[in-house]
Design a protein around this motif. Structure first.
Motif, short mmCIF file in Angstrom:
data_model
loop_
_atom_site.label_atom_id
_atom_site.label_comp_id
_atom_site.label_asym_id
_atom_site.label_seq_id
_atom_site.Cartn_x
_atom_site.Cartn_y
_atom_site.Cartn_z
N TRP A 84 23.26 97.20 -74.15
CA TRP A 84 22.60 97.38 -75.44
C TRP A 84 22.39 96.04 -76.12
O TRP A 84 23.14 95.10 -75.93
CB TRP A 84 23.47 98.25 -76.36
N LYS A 85 21.36 96.00 -76.97
CA LYS A 85 21.17 94.83 -77.84
C LYS A 85 20.90 95.31 -79.26
O LYS A 85 20.40 96.41 -79.49
CB LYS A 85 20.06 93.92 -77.34
N SER A 86 21.26 94.45 -80.22
CA SER A 86 21.12 94.80 -81.62
C SER A 86 20.89 93.53 -82.44
O SER A 86 21.35 92.45 -82.07
CB SER A 86 22.39 95.50 -82.12
N LYS A 87 20.21 93.69 -83.56
CA LYS A 87 20.03 92.58 -84.49
C LYS A 87 21.01 92.64 -85.65
O LYS A 87 21.15 91.67 -86.39
CB LYS A 87 18.59 92.59 -85.04
N ASP A 88 21.70 93.80 -85.82
CA ASP A 88 22.47 94.00 -87.03
C ASP A 88 23.82 94.69 -86.82
O ASP A 88 24.49 95.06 -87.80
CB ASP A 88 21.65 94.80 -88.04
N LEU A 89 24.25 94.93 -85.59
CA LEU A 89 25.48 95.64 -85.27
C LEU A 89 25.42 97.12 -85.66
O LEU A 89 26.44 97.81 -85.65
CB LEU A 89 26.71 94.99 -85.94
N LEU A 90 24.23 97.61 -85.98
CA LEU A 90 24.06 99.02 -86.36
C LEU A 90 23.11 99.74 -85.41
O LEU A 90 23.45 100.78 -84.83
CB LEU A 90 23.54 99.13 -87.80
N ASN A 91 21.92 99.21 -85.26
CA ASN A 91 20.89 99.82 -84.43
C ASN A 91 20.92 99.17 -83.05
O ASN A 91 20.58 97.99 -82.91
CB ASN A 91 19.52 99.65 -85.09
N ASP A 296 30.25 87.22 -85.46
CA ASP A 296 28.91 87.70 -85.80
C ASP A 296 28.03 86.53 -86.24
O ASP A 296 28.44 85.35 -86.19
CB ASP A 296 28.97 88.82 -86.83
N LEU A 297 26.82 86.82 -86.67
CA LEU A 297 25.85 85.77 -87.01
C LEU A 297 26.23 85.00 -88.26
O LEU A 297 25.63 83.96 -88.55
CB LEU A 297 24.46 86.39 -87.17
N TYR A 298 27.25 85.49 -88.99
CA TYR A 298 27.69 84.80 -90.21
C TYR A 298 29.01 84.06 -89.98
O TYR A 298 29.54 83.48 -90.92
CB TYR A 298 27.85 85.82 -91.34
N PRO A 346 28.09 93.54 -92.10
CA PRO A 346 28.19 92.16 -92.60
C PRO A 346 26.83 91.61 -93.00
O PRO A 346 25.83 91.80 -92.30
CB PRO A 346 28.76 91.40 -91.40
N THR A 347 26.78 90.94 -94.12
CA THR A 347 25.57 90.26 -94.60
C THR A 347 25.86 88.81 -94.96
O THR A 347 24.94 88.06 -95.31
CB THR A 347 24.98 90.97 -95.83
N LYS A 348 27.13 88.43 -94.88
CA LYS A 348 27.53 87.06 -95.24
C LYS A 348 28.94 86.82 -94.69
O LYS A 348 29.55 87.70 -94.10
CB LYS A 348 27.52 86.87 -96.77
N LYS A 349 29.44 85.64 -94.91
CA LYS A 349 30.81 85.32 -94.53
C LYS A 349 31.76 86.00 -95.52
O LYS A 349 31.64 85.82 -96.74
CB LYS A 349 31.01 83.80 -94.56
N TRP A 350 32.69 86.80 -95.01
CA TRP A 350 33.63 87.43 -95.94
C TRP A 350 34.84 86.55 -96.15
O TRP A 350 35.18 85.69 -95.34
CB TRP A 350 34.01 88.83 -95.47
N THR A 351 35.53 86.79 -97.27
CA THR A 351 36.69 85.97 -97.63
C THR A 351 37.98 86.77 -97.64
O THR A 351 39.06 86.20 -97.70
CB THR A 351 36.49 85.34 -99.03
N ASP A 352 37.88 88.10 -97.59
CA ASP A 352 39.06 88.96 -97.61
C ASP A 352 38.94 89.99 -96.50
O ASP A 352 37.87 90.57 -96.30
CB ASP A 352 39.18 89.67 -98.96
N LYS A 353 40.03 90.23 -95.78
CA LYS A 353 39.99 91.12 -94.62
C LYS A 353 39.66 92.56 -94.98
O LYS A 353 39.26 93.33 -94.11
CB LYS A 353 41.32 91.06 -93.88
N ASN A 354 39.81 92.94 -96.25
CA ASN A 354 39.55 94.32 -96.65
C ASN A 354 38.20 94.52 -97.34
O ASN A 354 37.87 95.65 -97.69
CB ASN A 354 40.66 94.80 -97.60
N GLU A 355 37.42 93.47 -97.51
CA GLU A 355 36.22 93.63 -98.34
C GLU A 355 35.11 94.42 -97.66
O GLU A 355 34.17 94.85 -98.33
CB GLU A 355 35.70 92.27 -98.81
N LEU A 356 35.19 94.64 -96.35
CA LEU A 356 34.16 95.45 -95.70
C LEU A 356 34.44 96.95 -95.79
O LEU A 356 33.56 97.76 -95.48
CB LEU A 356 34.01 95.05 -94.23
N PHE A 357 35.64 97.35 -96.21
CA PHE A 357 35.90 98.76 -96.43
C PHE A 357 35.01 99.24 -97.58
O PHE A 357 35.06 98.72 -98.69
CB PHE A 357 37.38 98.97 -96.76
N ALA A 358 34.16 100.25 -97.30
CA ALA A 358 33.14 100.65 -98.27
C ALA A 358 33.70 101.44 -99.44
O ALA A 358 32.97 101.70 -100.41
CB ALA A 358 32.07 101.48 -97.55
#
Length: 596
Positions: A84-91, A296-298, A346-358
């Motif tokens: 598989w290939k993807s540009k965004d880790l989703l599709n 990832d890309l960031y 992900p859309t940028k570099k995160w600074t906290d390990k929990n910040e991607l939890f929606a």
């Protein structure tokens, strides 16, 4: 007639004028862009057959490798007929290559170096390394023809390729056994990446379950069978080499990834005291072993793994990916807290390990269900809300129109949902067949009488055994109804329909009374706490320092309020805390304590 003609002409000219006028152009609504994903990954897992009964088939994902190549992501895993290939880790777009290395790949190795992607399969025989500069079109080429054959039973099985950018040296790591260690060897780049010598390899990692509790075999590490090590992977960070490995066995909730650390790609390596790195023994999808670590890309790190399904075959699995990284002290970690709840892409570099939890909570746990039909009593509709992928509802038919309705018991704000299908007695052997796709509709209702369609994928033909649907706009509803349109399997079987959103009440309070007692066997600790009213579950957090609580064990509130944790390392000091969660949010974390 002249008047009609004149009016018609004026209308036509006015219409043309309006259409051409830039001031009056009506903007088209922007297409909905999904912001979250949910584990297990929503891809078209390919079919395999159950190895002791060829009349049964199953979808499976195992031994994943995700890499970045030319600003895109590529995913490879076991016996998939492609990648598989993807540009965004989703599709993810499925690619069938022009050739596989002799046969379909098991536990593949993949690496991107400069403009080239290299690919190699597990083998105990002689096999080539392939390469491509255009993986998007599936054209693979021989990089070398044959690696020299290693002695019997040595491998390389479960291989990993590593290129050290600083020295331009190449290495291979491999191993899958409860007899042999993980091996490593340097490859000769002057001879198209073959071994420098037939016996020029060395054992690097052995398991020590007598010291490392998490390396013990069995569910919750309760079996005395000699454990297995496999799934080698190498990551270089700040001049250190992190040689990762999976243990103790694929088919258990405690399958995990650990690491040794060294100053050279071939060691010597030192056991990391904070192991395991990636561990998920509780929750919906359990097990995180045999994956890889990628950026990832960031520049953010991720760790992948293979949670366990085991309905038609003991090694039936899926794929998860969780945020990972290295702290200021160089400690490697992977964040499995709420790992199978919705996560932000992900859309940028995160600074906290929990910040991607929606922050979207599970609204469907143990909620009552009704269905249009049930094949047998043991396959009741209520099983789709028990958060167990090995129990499932089976309808009497697989035909369009079969429905299942979940009562959330009060009005809630629904943001997304996940439909997890089960291959119960499936008989599909070729995922490329035209019939292999899934279609459904989902409706919402306030009163269970008037229904509004909120999801409809009948305009596409994709196989989505773990379909995740984020709604363009949240809806406030009490009832969610699933309607089958098409499944390729002979049985319409669904393990879980998971509904996520935000409740209308308050988050739970901090659990009180947390106690931890280390047993005489230093690998084990007894943990207990006081239950919180209206909690859905708890996260037991622990680590080797008060500010390094990187491990999580998720427990449901209807389970006992105690846990025997059997994953500790002899002689290592640990710290513990607890948090509660419900449909409305998560409590603050309790005071951090050490064991008695």
């Amino acid at each position: 007639m002249k008047l009609i003609h004149l009016l018609t002409s004026l209308f036509f000219c006015t219409t043309i004028s309006l259409a051409q006028s830039p001031q009056l152009n009506i903007a088209k609504p922007k297409p909905f862009k999904q912001k979250t994903f949910c584990n297990p990954m929503d891809i078209n897992y390919q079919y395999n057959w159950e190895q002791t009964n060829e009349k049964i088939s199953y979808r499976s994902g195992a031994d994943p490798v995700i890499i970045t190549h030319k600003n895109e992501y590529y995913l490879f895993h076991t016996i998939q007929g492609g990648y598989w290939k993807s540009k965004d880790l989703l599709n993810w777009h499925y690619i069938i290559p022009n050739r596989w290395p002799m046969e379909d790949m098991c536990a593949p190795a993949a690496i991107s170096v400069r403009d080239t992607l290299y690919l190699f399969q597990s083998t105990f025989q002689q096999r080539p390394i392939f390469y491509t500069t255009t993986p998007e079109n599936g054209k693979l080429h021989f990089y070398n023809r044959w690696l020299p054959q290693l002695p019997k039973d040595i491998g390389p099985w479960d291989p990993a390729l590593f290129h050290d950018d600083a020295t331009d040296r190449w290495f291979m790591y491999w191993g899958s056994s409860n007899v042999y260690p993980l091996f490593g060897a340097e490859l000769d780049k002057s001879k198209n990446l073959t071994y420098k010598g037939k016996n020029d390899y060395k054992g690097l990692i052995y398991l020590h379950p007598e010291k490392h509790g998490w390396e013990r075999f069995g569910r919750d590490h309760r079996d005395t069978i000699k454990p297995f090590t496999e799934g080698a992977w190498m990551t270089k960070h700040n001049g250190k080499y992190y040689l990762q490995y999976g243990a103790p066995g694929t088919e258990f909730n405690v399958y995990a990834n650990g690491t040794y650390v060294g100053d050279d790609p071939l060691g010597p390596f030192t056991y990391a005291p904070y192991n395991p790195v990636s561990y998920k023994p509780g929750g919906f999808m359990t097990g995180m072993g045999h994956g890889n670590t990628f950026q990832d890309l960031y520049g953010n790190y991720w760790n992948t793994g293979t949670p366990w399904i085991a309905v038609n075959w003991n090694f039936e699995r899926r794929i998860e990916m969780v945020p990972a990284g290295f702290d200021k002290d160089g400690q490697m970690y992977a964040n499995t807290r709420f790992a199978d709840f919705p996560q932000l892409l992900p859309t940028k570099k995160w600074t906290d390990k929990n910040e991607l939890f929606a922050g979207l909570m599970l609204l469907s746990y143990k909620k009552p269900c009704t269905s249009s039909s049930v094949q047998e009593g043991k396959f009741s509709a209520n099983l789709v809300t028990d958060e167990n992928p090995r129990t499932f509802w089976v309808a009497k038919t697989n035909k369009s129109g079969e429905t299942l309705t979940i009562d959330l018991e009060k009005t809630q704000e629904v943001h997304s949902l996940q439909i997890n299908y089960t291959d119960y007695k499936s008989d599909i052997y070729d995922s490329a067949l035209p019939k292999v796709y899934i279609q459904y509709r989902v409706y919402s209702s306030i009163d269970g009488k008037a229904w509004i369609k909120i999801v409809d994928n009948t305009n596409e033909k994709r196989d989505r055994p773990n379909a995740y649907e984020e709604l363009a706009k949240p809806v406030k509803v009490r009832y969610i109804k699933f309607e089958n349109v098409h499944v390729p399997m002979p049985n319409l079987a669904i393990s879980d329909i998971r509904i996520f959103g935000k409740g209308t009440g308050k988050a739970p309070v901090i659990p009180q009374g947390l106690t931890v007692t280390r047993q005489t066997d230093d690998r084990n600790a007894d943990i207990s706490w006081q239950k919180v009213p209206e909690a859905v579950g708890y996260n037991i957090l622990w680590g080797i320092a008060p500010d390094k609580l990187y491990q999580t064990y998720q427990i449901w509130n209807d389970a006992p309020s105690n846990l025997e944790l059997r994953a500790l390392t002899v002689g290592q000091k640990y710290y513990f805390a607890i948090e509660a969660f419900n449909e409305n949010g998560v409590s603050a974390v309790s005071e951090v304590i050490g064991p008695k």
